[in-house]
Motif scaffolding. Structure first.
Motif, PDB file in Angstrom:
ATOM      1  N   GLU A 265       0.857  -1.196   0.000  1.00 49.78           N
ATOM      2  CA  GLU A 265       0.000   0.000   0.000  1.00 49.78           C
ATOM      3  C   GLU A 265       0.889   1.241   0.000  1.00 49.78           C
ATOM      4  O   GLU A 265       1.250   1.783   1.045  1.00 49.78           O
ATOM      5  N   VAL A 266       1.252   1.672  -1.185  1.00 45.11           N
ATOM      6  CA  VAL A 266       2.053   2.890  -1.351  1.00 45.11           C
ATOM      7  C   VAL A 266       1.256   3.861  -2.216  1.00 45.11           C
ATOM      8  O   VAL A 266       1.251   3.770  -3.431  1.00 45.11           O
ATOM      9  N   GLN A 267       0.567   4.771  -1.574  1.00 48.77           N
ATOM     10  CA  GLN A 267      -0.291   5.729  -2.259  1.00 48.77           C
ATOM     11  C   GLN A 267       0.129   7.149  -1.893  1.00 48.77           C
ATOM     12  O   GLN A 267       0.614   7.407  -0.785  1.00 48.77           O
ATOM     13  N   ASN A 268      -0.094   8.048  -2.836  1.00 47.09           N
ATOM     14  CA  ASN A 268       0.182   9.477  -2.609  1.00 47.09           C
ATOM     15  C   ASN A 268       1.619   9.719  -2.144  1.00 47.09           C
ATOM     16  O   ASN A 268       1.871  10.502  -1.226  1.00 47.09           O
ATOM     17  N   PHE A 269       2.568   9.025  -2.765  1.00 51.81           N
ATOM     18  CA  PHE A 269       3.969   9.196  -2.364  1.00 51.81           C
ATOM     19  C   PHE A 269       4.546  10.520  -2.843  1.00 51.81           C
ATOM     20  O   PHE A 269       5.516  11.020  -2.272  1.00 51.81           O
ATOM     21  N   ASP A 270       3.952  11.097  -3.901  1.00 51.51           N
ATOM     22  CA  ASP A 270       4.464  12.355  -4.445  1.00 51.51           C
ATOM     23  C   ASP A 270       3.808  13.522  -3.723  1.00 51.51           C
ATOM     24  O   ASP A 270       2.664  13.899  -4.014  1.00 51.51           O
ATOM     25  N   GLN A 271       4.543  14.100  -2.794  1.00 55.46           N
ATOM     26  CA  GLN A 271       3.984  15.205  -2.008  1.00 55.46           C
ATOM     27  C   GLN A 271       3.885  16.503  -2.798  1.00 55.46           C
ATOM     28  O   GLN A 271       3.233  17.446  -2.357  1.00 55.46           O
ATOM     29  N   PHE A 272       4.503  16.544  -3.952  1.00 49.81           N
ATOM     30  CA  PHE A 272       4.508  17.767  -4.750  1.00 49.81           C
ATOM     31  C   PHE A 272       3.643  17.630  -6.002  1.00 49.81           C
ATOM     32  O   PHE A 272       3.724  18.450  -6.910  1.00 49.81           O
ATOM     33  N   GLN A 273       2.836  16.600  -6.035  1.00 53.78           N
ATOM     34  CA  GLN A 273       1.994  16.386  -7.213  1.00 53.78           C
ATOM     35  C   GLN A 273       0.957  17.487  -7.342  1.00 53.78           C
ATOM     36  O   GLN A 273       0.303  17.865  -6.364  1.00 53.78           O
ATOM     37  N   MET A 274       0.790  18.006  -8.527  1.00 52.28           N
ATOM     38  CA  MET A 274      -0.177  19.075  -8.782  1.00 52.28           C
ATOM     39  C   MET A 274      -1.518  18.473  -9.173  1.00 52.28           C
ATOM     40  O   MET A 274      -1.586  17.383  -9.762  1.00 52.28           O
ATOM     41  N   ASP A 275      -2.596  19.163  -8.818  1.00 49.28           N
ATOM     42  CA  ASP A 275      -3.931  18.702  -9.188  1.00 49.28           C
ATOM     43  C   ASP A 275      -4.087  18.727 -10.697  1.00 49.28           C
ATOM     44  O   ASP A 275      -3.580  19.628 -11.384  1.00 49.28           O
ATOM     45  N   TYR A 276      -4.804  17.736 -11.208  1.00 50.16           N
ATOM     46  CA  TYR A 276      -4.997  17.651 -12.654  1.00 50.16           C
ATOM     47  C   TYR A 276      -5.898  18.783 -13.125  1.00 50.16           C
ATOM     48  O   TYR A 276      -6.903  19.120 -12.492  1.00 50.16           O
ATOM     49  N   ALA A 277      -5.549  19.379 -14.214  1.00 48.24           N
ATOM     50  CA  ALA A 277      -6.333  20.457 -14.820  1.00 48.24           C
ATOM     51  C   ALA A 277      -6.523  20.150 -16.294  1.00 48.24           C
ATOM     52  O   ALA A 277      -5.598  19.693 -16.965  1.00 48.24           O
TER      53      ALA A 277
END
Length: 487
Positions: A265-277
């Motif tokens: 269970e490795v989710q949301n590991f990218d703390q700098f991910q930008m919201d999709y637009a």
């Protein structure tokens, strides 16, 4: 300088810690912890034995101690692709050579004196074995780094260690650490001078139930060693940064996806991910902005200066040479694509017209040659006079007698025809009816110059009409529009 030992070791430690912390925050957990050489400090930190501050202090101190210059030979290391039992007879022949790393069944790293290592490398190659001297600063995990052992041991004793609930396997013993602070410190202190038993370490983890091996740090050297050690056993080996030439971010994400597929269970590991637009629709004149669009101020000024000048070529009235005159203009001059096409077509038409003009001149020269060839037989023999058909014309007594001859029309001097398009075709000779001129009855031989001189007005007119007719037929221009005086 990043490859120097004093900088490389703390850098590798920081990268390893950053990778692990990133996955840990996303939900990654492990049942076993192990490292290779420097990596053993990272394994103890990840398992919670060493605190963050002590971890960074130790990796920096280890690099500084092992990278420090020493008196005498620092030693060298030799990688050999062979089983340890094959190498043991060769190693016994050298007192200052020993096994530094037992990495797998067929990969052994030897350490020792530089001269001994060089001699041993040549000996092993002569036996058909693959042997390569490694580019390292010293013979690690041998007595040749004794100078680094004491300062590093002092740092270990002053660092804060604590017990953990995780299993940490040691390079020195190939087995799990005893879960007490004294065991952690004493084993790690001996680690620098001891053989790295990585093969034994991996085999013992597998016996204890380990099946998925995840490599933190640069490259995939350890993952490949695991694959070799456990070649015939069920296992999975994953590297987070397997290739230094590929995109590290892509490789990290691919490894995490692999872990997710295996059930981690490795989710949301990218703390700098930008919201999709949703992508914004591009206009017809949209331009992608990048560094390629930037133009510095000095370059702009050069462009302005270049555009403010134009080269004009002018010719003196009676001189064929051309002179360049550079004229400053205030307005930008820009030739459109349509103007350039028209100019290119005009140049092509002028070249074609010049070629056609040359062909017309050739045709006219051929006509003159034909006329001269027709006259040649008559000027080589006497010419008989005809009967007088009109009253004789009085002439001065001293004037020469002119004979009556059947003359072939001789063309008048041919002016240069107008530059009109023609097709090069052979011209047939045109012969006009002979003109009879009444002369006194006395015959005389006539020189070539006397025959060529006289020409009647009607003959010249016929020649002119004939030439204009030929040119009109070839060019398509009406003969009324043509004159022999045209260029």
């Amino acid at each position: 300088r990043l490859t120097h030992t004093e900088l490389a070791q703390p850098s590798i430690g920081a990268l390893t810690a950053g990778m692990y912390r990133l996955l840990e925050n996303a939900g990654f957990t492990a049942d076993y912890y192990a490292g290779h050489s420097l990596g053993e400090i990272s394994a103890l930190w990840a398992a919670g034995v060493i605190e963050d501050k002590s971890f960074y202090t130790l990796v920096k101190a280890r690099g500084a101690a092992m990278g420090a210059k020493q008196k005498g030979d620092p030693g060298s290391m030799l990688a050999v692709k062979a089983e340890i039992k094959v190498l043991e007879p060769f190693i016994k022949s050298y007192k200052d050579v020993q096994v530094a790393n037992l990495n797998s069944m067929s990969q052994v790293i030897l350490g020792g004196g530089t001269k001994s290592i060089e001699k041993l490398a040549a000996q092993l190659k002569a036996e058909g074995l693959v042997a390569k001297i490694l580019p390292v600063s010293a013979a690690f995990h041998t007595p040749f780094v004794e100078h680094a052992h004491k300062p590093f041991a002092a740092k270990i004793n002053s660092a804060r260690f604590k017990t953990t609930s995780k299993k940490v396997f040691s390079n020195t013993t190939g087995k799990a650490y005893e879960n007490n602070v004294a065991s952690f410190k004493s084993t790690l202190t001996k680690h620098m001078l001891s053989t790295v038993l990585f093969k034994d370490q991996v085999e013992n983890i597998y016996k204890d139930g380990g099946r998925i091996f995840v490599e933190f740090g640069p490259k995939n050297i350890l993952s490949n060693l695991v694959k070799e050690i456990l070649a015939d056993k069920e296992h999975v080996s994953i590297s987070l940064n397997s290739n230094a030439l590929k995109d590290s971010d892509v490789q990290l994400r691919e490894a995490i996806v692999h872990l997710a597929v295996l059930g981690m269970e490795v989710q949301n590991f990218d703390q700098f991910q930008m919201d999709y637009a949703e992508p914004v629709a591009k206009g017809n004149i949209s331009v992608k902005i990048s560094g390629n669009n930037y133009v510095s101020e000095p370059t702009k000024q050069k462009h302005v200066q270049a555009m403010s000048q134009i080269t004009v070529r002018s010719a003196e009235p009676k001189i064929e040479t051309k002179q360049e005159v550079v004229t400053n203009i205030e307005e930008d001059i820009e030739m459109t694509k349509q103007d350039r096409e028209r100019l290119d077509k005009l140049h092509a038409d002028m070249d074609s017209l010049k070629g056609q003009q040359d062909r017309v001149e050739q045709m006219l020269q051929q006509l003159v040659n034909i006329q001269q060839a027709a006259i040649a037989p008559f000027i080589q023999q006497p010419i008989a006079p005809l009967e007088q058909t009109a009253p004789p014309v009085a002439a001065p007594a001293a004037a020469p007698v002119q004979p009556v001859v059947e003359s072939i029309p001789v063309p008048a001097p041919t002016p240069k025809p107008a530059p009109v398009p023609v097709a090069a075709q052979p011209v047939a000779p045109v012969v006009t009816p002979p003109v009879v001129t009444p002369e006194p009855p006395k015959p005389a031989l006539v020189a070539e110059e006397q025959i060529a001189a006289p020409a009647s007005t009607s003959t010249a007119a016929n020649i002119e009409e004939m030439l204009l007719t030929v040119i009109a037929e070839k060019t398509g221009y009406p003969s009324e529009m043509l004159e022999l005086s045209m260029d």
